[in-house]
Design an enzyme around this catalytic site. Structure first.
Site, PDB file in Angstrom:
ATOM      1  N   GLY A  19      48.012  41.210  32.312  1.00 12.19           N
ATOM      2  CA  GLY A  19      48.454  42.454  31.377  1.00 12.19           C
ATOM      3  C   GLY A  19      50.046  42.614  31.506  1.00 12.19           C
ATOM      4  N   SER A  20      50.742  41.678  31.737  1.00 15.30           N
ATOM      5  CA  SER A  20      52.204  41.853  31.668  1.00 15.30           C
ATOM      6  C   SER A  20      52.946  42.266  30.290  1.00 15.30           C
ATOM      7  CB  SER A  20      52.959  40.628  32.084  1.00 15.30           C
ATOM      8  OG  SER A  20      52.754  39.339  31.033  1.00 15.30           O
ATOM      9  N   MET A  65      40.904  37.507  26.048  1.00 17.91           N
ATOM     10  CA  MET A  65      40.606  36.225  25.971  1.00 17.91           C
ATOM     11  C   MET A  65      39.308  35.869  25.284  1.00 17.91           C
ATOM     12  SD  MET A  65      43.228  35.170  27.292  1.00 17.91           S
ATOM     13  CE  MET A  65      42.849  33.459  27.605  1.00 17.91           C
ATOM     14  N   ARG A  66      38.671  36.883  24.278  1.00 20.36           N
ATOM     15  CA  ARG A  66      37.657  36.380  23.723  1.00 20.36           C
ATOM     16  C   ARG A  66      38.125  36.507  22.218  1.00 20.36           C
ATOM     17  NH1 ARG A  66      33.566  36.306  26.880  1.00 20.36           N
ATOM     18  NH2 ARG A  66      33.980  37.238  28.956  1.00 20.36           N
ATOM     19  N   LEU A  68      37.461  37.764  18.619  1.00 17.70           N
ATOM     20  CA  LEU A  68      36.670  39.222  18.183  1.00 17.70           C
ATOM     21  C   LEU A  68      35.928  38.868  16.985  1.00 17.70           C
ATOM     22  CD1 LEU A  68      39.920  41.942  17.806  1.00 17.70           C
ATOM     23  CD2 LEU A  68      37.695  41.814  19.313  1.00 17.70           C
ATOM     24  N   ASN A 118      48.157  40.371  17.533  1.00 18.14           N
ATOM     25  CA  ASN A 118      47.812  39.411  18.755  1.00 18.14           C
ATOM     26  C   ASN A 118      49.166  39.083  19.062  1.00 18.14           C
ATOM     27  OD1 ASN A 118      46.425  38.089  20.733  1.00 18.14           O
ATOM     28  ND2 ASN A 118      46.296  36.334  19.300  1.00 18.14           N
ATOM     29  N   HIS A 136      50.681  35.153  20.506  1.00 23.75           N
ATOM     30  CA  HIS A 136      50.050  34.002  21.072  1.00 23.75           C
ATOM     31  C   HIS A 136      51.250  32.953  21.409  1.00 23.75           C
ATOM     32  CE1 HIS A 136      47.686  30.279  20.739  1.00 23.75           C
ATOM     33  NE2 HIS A 136      48.404  29.766  20.422  1.00 23.75           N
ATOM     34  N   GLU A 157      39.903  36.838  10.282  1.00 21.00           N
ATOM     35  CA  GLU A 157      38.448  36.320  10.827  1.00 21.00           C
ATOM     36  C   GLU A 157      38.711  35.062  11.634  1.00 21.00           C
ATOM     37  OE1 GLU A 157      38.686  37.839   7.838  1.00 21.00           O
ATOM     38  OE2 GLU A 157      37.198  39.292   7.878  1.00 21.00           O
ATOM     39  N   GLU A 199      58.023  36.994  24.839  1.00 22.17           N
ATOM     40  CA  GLU A 199      56.811  37.756  24.521  1.00 22.17           C
ATOM     41  C   GLU A 199      57.068  39.186  24.910  1.00 22.17           C
ATOM     42  OE1 GLU A 199      52.809  36.251  25.604  1.00 22.17           O
ATOM     43  OE2 GLU A 199      53.514  34.284  25.976  1.00 22.17           O
TER      44      GLU A 199
HETATM   45  C1  GRF Z   1      50.087  35.575  27.074  1.00 23.82           C
HETATM   46  O1  GRF Z   1      51.104  34.391  27.193  1.00 23.82           O
HETATM   47  C2  GRF Z   1      49.798  35.885  25.517  1.00 23.82           C
HETATM   48  O2  GRF Z   1      50.760  35.212  24.585  1.00 23.82           O
HETATM   49  C3  GRF Z   1      48.287  35.340  25.532  1.00 23.82           C
HETATM   50  O3  GRF Z   1      48.052  35.576  26.713  1.00 23.82           O
HETATM   51  C4  GRF Z   1      48.814  35.671  27.675  1.00 23.82           C
HETATM   52  C5  GRF Z   1      48.619  37.053  28.486  1.00 23.82           C
HETATM   53  O4  GRF Z   1      49.542  37.244  29.474  1.00 23.82           O
HETATM   54  N1  GRF Z   1      47.655  35.675  24.419  1.00 23.82           N
HETATM   55  P1  GRF Z   1      49.525  38.865  29.970  1.00 23.82           P
HETATM   56  O5  GRF Z   1      48.034  39.148  30.526  1.00 23.82           O
HETATM   57  O6  GRF Z   1      49.931  39.614  28.847  1.00 23.82           O
HETATM   58  O7  GRF Z   1      50.445  38.648  31.142  1.00 23.82           O
END
Ligand code: GRF
Length: 218
Positions: free
Chosen positions: A30-31, A108-109, A111, A125, A127, A160, A192
């Site tokens: 969750g960073s 991590m799923r 949707l 999202n 990525h 989708e 990010e």
């Molecule tokens: C990040 O690298 C994000 O781009 C990807 O999953 C990772 C999540 O990291 N979708 P965090 O849980 O936000 O630290």
């Protein structure tokens, strides 16, 4: 979201420029969620995080939510006998929050289509690659393996298909000769944490307009 006020006064949620209701979905450390929480608490995003929903009981994102007094709902994937039942429960939990924006922060799923359609244009999202290159898992490993000289991150609306919706923001970082997956991931993650809160801020100011595949920043 009407609340009773003293006569003649309006609270935030009753005004035309009401704060956006943000729901975050996360599965891990969750960073990115934390970066958004920090921007919210600094007041740089005109929104409120109304709930964290996680599919992983005990993940660190839940600790972060508790520390920031964000309500948590756990929809534990393992407790359901089918993906479809899980998705129904998740959709129910999301709808209950009446979100203006759903932020996937390391969720991590993939949707399901019912959820994506229910919140069309309202799910974001991030990525860790410059889409459309290297979608899916281990994007940084894919980038190193391919030998690219520039990598980065992409914030996009969710459609989708996986990692395919209209792109909101992208940020580049160099890939250095001695990089391994961890070093590159760390450099991308730093970006990010700047990009994602900024994209959320733009959404909360109604400054993102989707026109086909293009997102205009107003
Ligand atoms: C990040 O690298 C994000 O781009 C990807 O999953 C990772 C999540 O990291 N979708 P965090 O849980 O936000 O630290």
């Amino acid at each position: 979201m009407k609340r009773s006020n003293a006569p003649g006064t309006l609270q935030d949620e009753d005004q035309g420029d009401a704060k956006k209701r943000i729901v975050v979905l996360a599965s891990g450390r969750g960073s990115n969620f934390q970066a958004i929480l920090d921007a919210l608490s600094e007041g740089s995003i005109h929104g409120t995080c109304v709930r964290l929903i996680s599919d992983v009981p005990g993940c660190y994102a839940i600790e972060r939510a508790k520390y920031s007094r964000v309500p948590v709902t756990v929809v534990d994937y393992r407790a359901f006998s089918s993906k479809s039942d899980y998705e129904k429960a998740l959709l129910f939990a999301m709808k209950e929050c009446c979100p203006d924006l759903v932020v996937l922060a390391g969720y991590m799923r993939i949707l399901g289509n019912d959820i994506v359609r229910s919140f069309h244009g309202k799910i974001m999202n991030i990525h860790p690659a410059l889409l459309p290159s290297f979608p899916g898992l281990h994007a940084q490993r894919q980038a190193i393996g391919y030998g690219v000289k520039v990598a980065g991150c992409t914030v996009h609306f969710v459609d989708e298909m996986m990692d395919s919706g209209p792109i909101i923001l992208q940020k580049c970082v160099p890939v250095l000769p001695d990089d391994d997956e961890d070093l590159l991931s760390e450099r991308i993650l730093h970006e990010e944490h700047r990009c994602y809160p900024y994209a959320v801020k733009l959404f909360c100011e109604d400054r993102l307009k989707i026109e086909g595949r293009t997102v205009r920043v107003l």
